[in-house]
Design a protein around this motif. Sequence first.
Motif, PDB file in Angstrom:
ATOM      1  N   SER A  17       0.832  -1.202   0.000  1.00  0.00           N
ATOM      2  CA  SER A  17       0.000   0.000   0.000  1.00  0.00           C
ATOM      3  C   SER A  17       0.870   1.256   0.000  1.00  0.00           C
ATOM      4  CB  SER A  17      -0.894   0.034   1.244  1.00  0.00           C
ATOM      5  OG  SER A  17      -1.784  -1.063   1.266  1.00  0.00           O
ATOM      6  N   LEU A  18       0.313   2.303  -0.556  1.00  0.00           N
ATOM      7  CA  LEU A  18       0.911   3.635  -0.485  1.00  0.00           C
ATOM      8  C   LEU A  18      -0.218   4.650  -0.331  1.00  0.00           C
ATOM      9  CD1 LEU A  18       3.639   3.692  -3.312  1.00  0.00           C
ATOM     10  CD2 LEU A  18       4.045   3.832  -0.851  1.00  0.00           C
ATOM     11  N   ARG A  19       0.122   5.765   0.268  1.00  0.00           N
ATOM     12  CA  ARG A  19      -0.840   6.866   0.387  1.00  0.00           C
ATOM     13  C   ARG A  19      -0.225   8.108  -0.220  1.00  0.00           C
ATOM     14  NH1 ARG A  19      -5.390   8.037   3.362  1.00  0.00           N
ATOM     15  NH2 ARG A  19      -5.692  10.198   4.060  1.00  0.00           N
ATOM     16  N   LEU A  20      -0.838   8.579  -1.287  1.00  0.00           N
ATOM     17  CA  LEU A  20      -0.376   9.790  -1.948  1.00  0.00           C
ATOM     18  C   LEU A  20      -1.121  10.993  -1.384  1.00  0.00           C
ATOM     19  CD1 LEU A  20      -0.265   8.625  -5.684  1.00  0.00           C
ATOM     20  CD2 LEU A  20       1.449   8.324  -3.881  1.00  0.00           C
ATOM     21  N   SER A  21      -0.411  12.097  -1.300  1.00  0.00           N
ATOM     22  CA  SER A  21      -1.035  13.348  -0.868  1.00  0.00           C
ATOM     23  C   SER A  21      -0.748  14.435  -1.889  1.00  0.00           C
ATOM     24  CB  SER A  21      -0.505  13.775   0.493  1.00  0.00           C
ATOM     25  OG  SER A  21      -1.011  12.955   1.512  1.00  0.00           O
ATOM     26  N   CYS A  22      -1.684  15.317  -2.055  1.00  0.00           N
ATOM     27  CA  CYS A  22      -1.546  16.465  -2.939  1.00  0.00           C
ATOM     28  C   CYS A  22      -1.829  17.688  -2.068  1.00  0.00           C
ATOM     29  CB  CYS A  22      -2.528  16.346  -4.098  1.00  0.00           C
ATOM     30  SG  CYS A  22      -2.600  17.772  -5.195  1.00  0.00           S
ATOM     31  N   ALA A  23      -0.779  18.393  -1.699  1.00  0.00           N
ATOM     32  CA  ALA A  23      -0.912  19.546  -0.822  1.00  0.00           C
ATOM     33  C   ALA A  23      -1.235  20.790  -1.644  1.00  0.00           C
ATOM     34  CB  ALA A  23       0.372  19.745  -0.031  1.00  0.00           C
ATOM     35  N   ALA A  24      -2.278  21.481  -1.228  1.00  0.00           N
ATOM     36  CA  ALA A  24      -2.744  22.647  -1.972  1.00  0.00           C
ATOM     37  C   ALA A  24      -2.386  23.939  -1.244  1.00  0.00           C
ATOM     38  CB  ALA A  24      -4.251  22.558  -2.167  1.00  0.00           C
ATOM     39  N   ASP A  72      -8.495  16.107   3.052  1.00  0.00           N
ATOM     40  CA  ASP A  72      -8.306  16.453   4.451  1.00  0.00           C
ATOM     41  C   ASP A  72      -8.419  17.966   4.540  1.00  0.00           C
ATOM     42  OD1 ASP A  72      -7.209  17.174   6.966  1.00  0.00           O
ATOM     43  OD2 ASP A  72      -6.116  15.290   7.056  1.00  0.00           O
ATOM     44  N   ASN A  73      -9.539  18.432   5.044  1.00  0.00           N
ATOM     45  CA  ASN A  73      -9.792  19.872   5.063  1.00  0.00           C
ATOM     46  C   ASN A  73      -8.826  20.614   5.985  1.00  0.00           C
ATOM     47  OD1 ASN A  73     -11.953  19.257   3.398  1.00  0.00           O
ATOM     48  ND2 ASN A  73     -13.432  19.227   5.088  1.00  0.00           N
ATOM     49  N   ALA A  74      -8.426  19.976   7.054  1.00  0.00           N
ATOM     50  CA  ALA A  74      -7.531  20.625   8.010  1.00  0.00           C
ATOM     51  C   ALA A  74      -6.120  20.772   7.442  1.00  0.00           C
ATOM     52  CB  ALA A  74      -7.495  19.839   9.309  1.00  0.00           C
ATOM     53  N   LYS A  75      -5.694  19.778   6.681  1.00  0.00           N
ATOM     54  CA  LYS A  75      -4.333  19.800   6.128  1.00  0.00           C
ATOM     55  C   LYS A  75      -4.283  20.350   4.714  1.00  0.00           C
ATOM     56  CE  LYS A  75      -2.703  15.880   8.880  1.00  0.00           C
ATOM     57  NZ  LYS A  75      -2.106  14.514   8.849  1.00  0.00           N
ATOM     58  N   ASN A  76      -5.450  20.606   4.142  1.00  0.00           N
ATOM     59  CA  ASN A  76      -5.525  21.086   2.752  1.00  0.00           C
ATOM     60  C   ASN A  76      -4.840  20.129   1.787  1.00  0.00           C
ATOM     61  OD1 ASN A  76      -7.098  23.384   3.082  1.00  0.00           O
ATOM     62  ND2 ASN A  76      -5.334  24.638   3.604  1.00  0.00           N
ATOM     63  N   THR A  77      -5.180  18.869   1.911  1.00  0.00           N
ATOM     64  CA  THR A  77      -4.630  17.864   1.002  1.00  0.00           C
ATOM     65  C   THR A  77      -5.743  17.057   0.345  1.00  0.00           C
ATOM     66  OG1 THR A  77      -4.415  16.233   2.774  1.00  0.00           O
ATOM     67  CG2 THR A  77      -2.496  17.605   2.326  1.00  0.00           C
ATOM     68  N   VAL A  78      -5.449  16.600  -0.849  1.00  0.00           N
ATOM     69  CA  VAL A  78      -6.270  15.621  -1.547  1.00  0.00           C
ATOM     70  C   VAL A  78      -5.449  14.341  -1.554  1.00  0.00           C
ATOM     71  CG1 VAL A  78      -7.450  15.016  -3.673  1.00  0.00           C
ATOM     72  CG2 VAL A  78      -7.270  17.420  -2.978  1.00  0.00           C
ATOM     73  N   ASN A  79      -6.041  13.267  -1.088  1.00  0.00           N
ATOM     74  CA  ASN A  79      -5.276  12.049  -0.861  1.00  0.00           C
ATOM     75  C   ASN A  79      -5.751  10.902  -1.743  1.00  0.00           C
ATOM     76  OD1 ASN A  79      -3.900  13.295   1.408  1.00  0.00           O
ATOM     77  ND2 ASN A  79      -5.863  13.109   2.460  1.00  0.00           N
TER      78      ASN A  79
END
Length: 115
Positions: A17-24, A72-79
């Motif tokens: 498994s991997l978890r990608l994040s897209c920080a905005a 994740d609204n708190a971190k401003n990421t799309v995962n």
Amino acid sequence: QVQLVESGGGLVQAGGSLRLSCAASVSVLSFATMEWYRQAPGKQREWIAFLHSGGDTNYDGSVKGRFTISRDNAKNTVNLQMNSLKPEDTAVYYCRVLYGIDEYWGQGTQVTVSS
């Protein structure tokens, strides 16, 4: 102007498994839609996952049941949570968002799945 930075890619064995994040650079709550695409070597970029601001999701058949898109609204990421990875999932993964009438792309993150 929106800046998107993907992270979380890497090398993983098949079945892992991997978890990608897209920080905005702006609140993800301001995005009308959020998506993930991928581009394998020698192939065209393909769409794999969609998230509407209202919460609806959709997936390409090749990843449905294995990948989950979220924000994740708190971190401003799309995962993108990726489970049961296969060698054919090897690609550069990109996030794309619709902000107003404009679209924005991240720079991509490499995912390599070994057999």
